[in-house]
Write an enzyme that holds these catalytic residues in place. Structure first.
Site, PDB file in Angstrom:
ATOM      1  CE  LYS A   5       0.473   1.120   4.586  1.00 30.09           C
ATOM      2  NZ  LYS A   5       0.565   2.417   5.287  1.00 30.09           N
ATOM      3  CB  THR A  22      -1.581   4.671   2.671  1.00 30.82           C
ATOM      4  OG1 THR A  22      -1.721   3.935   3.885  1.00 30.82           O
ATOM      5  CG2 THR A  22      -0.147   5.153   2.568  1.00 30.82           C
TER       6      THR A  22
END
Length: 347
Positions: A202, A259
């Site tokens: 991620k 994120t």
């Protein structure tokens, strides 16, 4: 319950603060750091001005100066009495910490996300945390605490949900007991591979979405990158033995969305700054904190190549970071793939 957090970065400090806020006469939380000057400042000011300025430590939180590189000498002396040890170092420090803790009798968990840099020519690609543990401390009962979380929000007591992943029930139970409370909810998962892959990939994908946002391409483009990035993450995870459903949960989709879109995301910020014309060094230096995606992108792609897993977004991020592609060229790679049928949700 005696909890020891090794490493006083933003995330380790935030979790130590959160654990110390929970009630219980038998609860003892200690934050250990190697920088003696930083520890003295934290002890006197009751906050971590370097990483979490303005977050006041609970009076019950103990802060100690400890040479973390000598942790093995402390196992029998003091860490052996801990009910849970948390490793809050960057990924580069995990091997040394696990080696030092290999004889620890109780649960151990780490917070770092990513693949380790390859250790010499005999290891062609980086390892995940659970693979490092298997290499240096195979008998250690260990796990990982992960999920969509900015340290600042956890430290401020804002609602957050995390995943405690381990093959050992005792480790999952210890993590839930240590951190689960009114604001911080902790959910157990036995798919450690999937949780760790989600946490590693991620950060790389967030650089791509930051680039997209920095070039002002709009929300449609961002959604496309997040969705196809989730497919990349899942393909790598399945190739490593993870379960598909893990990537639809907190440590997969949840952590990716946070994120890739959150203004507090350092990895997203790197992509934005590169889009503005800064060099990678200028972008990283401006952050003041580590952006793990910068260091883990290459290792993610290396592992994927060895497994024959197609990860075009991650590949483009590596080329961008290494200077082989300019931002607009990287964008052309990301958005210019040949048309193909979209994979099913099971990937």
């Amino acid at each position: 319950m005696k909890i020891v957090v090794l490493g006083a970065g933003a995330w380790g400090t935030a979790l130590a603060v959160s654990a110390a806020r929970l009630s219980g006469a038998d609860r003892n939380v200690s934050l250990w750091a190697r920088d003696a000057a930083q520890v003295l400042e934290m002890q006197s000011g009751r906050e971590n001005r370097r990483y979490l300025p303005g977050v006041v430590f609970p009076q019950s939180l103990n802060v100690e100066a400890v040479p973390l590189e000598a942790v093995s000498a402390l196992v029998q002396q003091r860490l052996g009495q801990a009910d849970l040890v948390i490793i809050g170092t960057p990924m580069a420090g995990l091997r040394g910490m696990l080696t030092g803790l290999r004889d620890h009798p109780g649960p151990v968990a780490w917070l770092c996300k990513g693949f380790e840099e390859p250790q010499g020519s005999q290891q062609p690609a980086g390892l995940l945390g659970h693979e490092i543990r298997a290499d240096v401390a195979p008998s250690l009962k260990a796990g990982v605490l992960s999920g969509p979380s900015f340290a600042q929000e956890v430290a401020l007591g804002q609602p957050t949900a995390l995943v405690a992943a381990s093959e050992h029930v005792s480790v999952r139970d210890a993590l839930v007991a240590a951190f689960h409370g009114p604001a911080l909810r902790v959910y157990a998962n036995d798919d450690m591979v999937g949780v760790e892959v989600g946490g590693a990939v991620k950060n790389v994908l967030a650089i791509a979405t930051g680039l997209c946002d920095g070039l002002k391409l709009g929300l449609n483009a961002r959604a496309a990158l997040i969705t196809r990035g989730l497919a990349e993450m899942s393909r790598l995870g399945l190739a490593l033995g993870a379960r598909a459903d893990t990537f639809m949960g907190l440590s997969g989709l949840g952590d990716l969305v946070l994120t890739a879109t959150g203004d507090l995301s350092r990895n997203r910020r790197v992509g934005q700054l590169l889009a503005q014309g800064l060099t990678l060094r200028e972008a990283v230096d401006s952050l003041g904190h580590v952006a793990e995606g910068v260091y883990s992108a290459q290792t993610v792609v290396q592992r994927a190549r060895l497994l024959g897993v197609d990860m075009p977004i991650s590949e483009a991020v590596v080329d961008l970071l290494d200077g082989r592609l300019l931002p607009l060229q990287a964008l052309a790679v990301l958005m210019g793939r040949d048309p193909k049928q979209e994979a099913a949700l099971t990937w």
